[in-house]
Design an enzyme around this catalytic site. Sequence first.
Site, PDB file in Angstrom:
ATOM      1  N   HIS A  41       1.585  -7.409  -3.486  1.00 17.27           N
ATOM      2  CA  HIS A  41       1.975  -6.021  -3.679  1.00 17.27           C
ATOM      3  C   HIS A  41       3.396  -5.784  -3.143  1.00 17.27           C
ATOM      4  O   HIS A  41       3.752  -6.322  -2.099  1.00 17.27           O
ATOM      5  CB  HIS A  41       1.004  -5.087  -2.968  1.00 17.27           C
ATOM      6  CG  HIS A  41      -0.423  -5.282  -3.379  1.00 17.27           C
ATOM      7  ND1 HIS A  41      -1.481  -5.101  -2.506  1.00 17.27           N
ATOM      8  CD2 HIS A  41      -0.972  -5.657  -4.568  1.00 17.27           C
ATOM      9  CE1 HIS A  41      -2.624  -5.339  -3.141  1.00 17.27           C
ATOM     10  NE2 HIS A  41      -2.337  -5.684  -4.382  1.00 17.27           N
ATOM     11  N   TYR A  53      -0.198  -3.245   9.907  1.00 18.33           N
ATOM     12  CA  TYR A  53       1.178  -3.112   9.446  1.00 18.33           C
ATOM     13  C   TYR A  53       1.695  -1.729   9.775  1.00 18.33           C
ATOM     14  O   TYR A  53       1.067  -0.711   9.540  1.00 18.33           O
ATOM     15  CB  TYR A  53       1.355  -3.451   7.966  1.00 18.33           C
ATOM     16  CG  TYR A  53       0.273  -3.019   7.019  1.00 18.33           C
ATOM     17  CD1 TYR A  53       0.442  -1.918   6.198  1.00 18.33           C
ATOM     18  CD2 TYR A  53      -0.923  -3.755   6.930  1.00 18.33           C
ATOM     19  CE1 TYR A  53      -0.554  -1.541   5.310  1.00 18.33           C
ATOM     20  CE2 TYR A  53      -1.912  -3.378   6.050  1.00 18.33           C
ATOM     21  CZ  TYR A  53      -1.724  -2.260   5.232  1.00 18.33           C
ATOM     22  OH  TYR A  53      -2.717  -1.882   4.354  1.00 18.33           O
TER      23      TYR A  53
END
Length: 468
Positions: free
Chosen positions: A63, A126
């Site tokens: 992605h 993240y």
Amino acid sequence: MHVEPTAIPGLLVVQLDVHEDARGWFKENWQRDKMVRLGLPDFGPVQNNMSFNSRRGATRGIHTEPWDKLVSVATGRVFAAWVDMRAGDTFGATHSLELDAGTAVFVPSGVGNSYQTLEDGTVYSYLVNDHWRPGTAYPSLHLADPSAAIPWPIALEDAEVSDKDRANPYLEGVVPMAPKRTLVVGAQGQLGRALAAEFPAAVLVDREELDLTDPDAVAAWPWDEHDIVLNAAAYTAVDEAETPDGRRAAWAANATAPATLARLADQHGFTLVHYSSEYVFDGTLDADGGHTEDEPLSPLGVYAQSKAAGDVAVGTARRHYLVRTSWVIGEGRNFVRAMQRLAADGVSPGVVDDQVGRLTFTGELARATRHLLEAGPAYGTYNVTNGGPPTSWYDVARAVFRLSGHDESDVSPTSTAAYSAGKGLAPRPLGSVLDLSKVRSTGFEPEDAMSALERYLAAQSPQAGTRP
């Protein structure tokens, strides 16, 4: 703790300090001061996400998100792979490694990322610098793309992969993510034209296209498409700024608009470059003979006060270069062209000899801007003018007459007080010399002002000049 570059520009591997004992381990997952000193961008994270994967082999990606992120493991182990999906020479470049507690990776916007868990119960996190927005489209890549040739530890046929990820296109079918573009505000002014020439791929706007004092226009502008904004717009009518209408216009352009850009810079993560003036000082020079970047502001007139307010506002942005300059000369109405025209017309002007500074040609300002953006010194304020010994306006006028083939003795000296008497002019600083030590310490060496003047005049015709 240290930072390692990779073959993908901007993709950085961070080796973290992990402190272990019988109870387990502890690490500083994001430590702004330490990591920025080591070379990690100060990317301004706003959201922290956690991904829990119950079984070994869970595979996600590839992605490509339009934001920066710092990826690290909370527990377990992860094989991670990245593919550069940005338009450019490194499109399709790959990098992969195993993430454990002691390794984190900074992933810049436009680099595709994928993660395969190597243990049950793995959690990775993240830290991102933008909020997820529904409907945002961005490139994805098939996990088995042959050109990427990612060496998955667990074969994809044995891994857990979503149907959506199995349907991602191969590289030949991917539309690269377009790079963010530089925006030049005030592109039709003297400095704006020079910046347009120095940054030919930039988006150029003037007030007609983008009015920074109009909330609706500001809200409608696609700020996320820009990584750099160069604000060359300003109200520069020093004397008219002392009138009621001029005062409002000066504060709108020189204070309100920069404050808006500073807020947007932090909101959207772009670097703001703003241009200021030596008028923010009252012209009192110390024994060293030059205003330094950290000298307290002491503006005299309305124009100067509005510029000083803009400086304060811009200084609040995390990523900013405030370029302070003096005596700007470019394409358009300016002192040099006026003197050139007077010389051609046989006029013998009286010019003040007690205002001292250095000329700054717009091409030099544009060159310094590119240097700051590419060299990447610490954000903050930098004085930028042409180099050489300081001169008075009288000295400059004599040089213009001489270099234009006329008698420099046609120029006569006068004082600021005598020249201004009875004219209702705004106050001017007498000492306009800016200390250039800081910008020189970054590796930028300003060109001598008189050499630049000679070249500038050689490129002008007397008919090109207009009276200011």
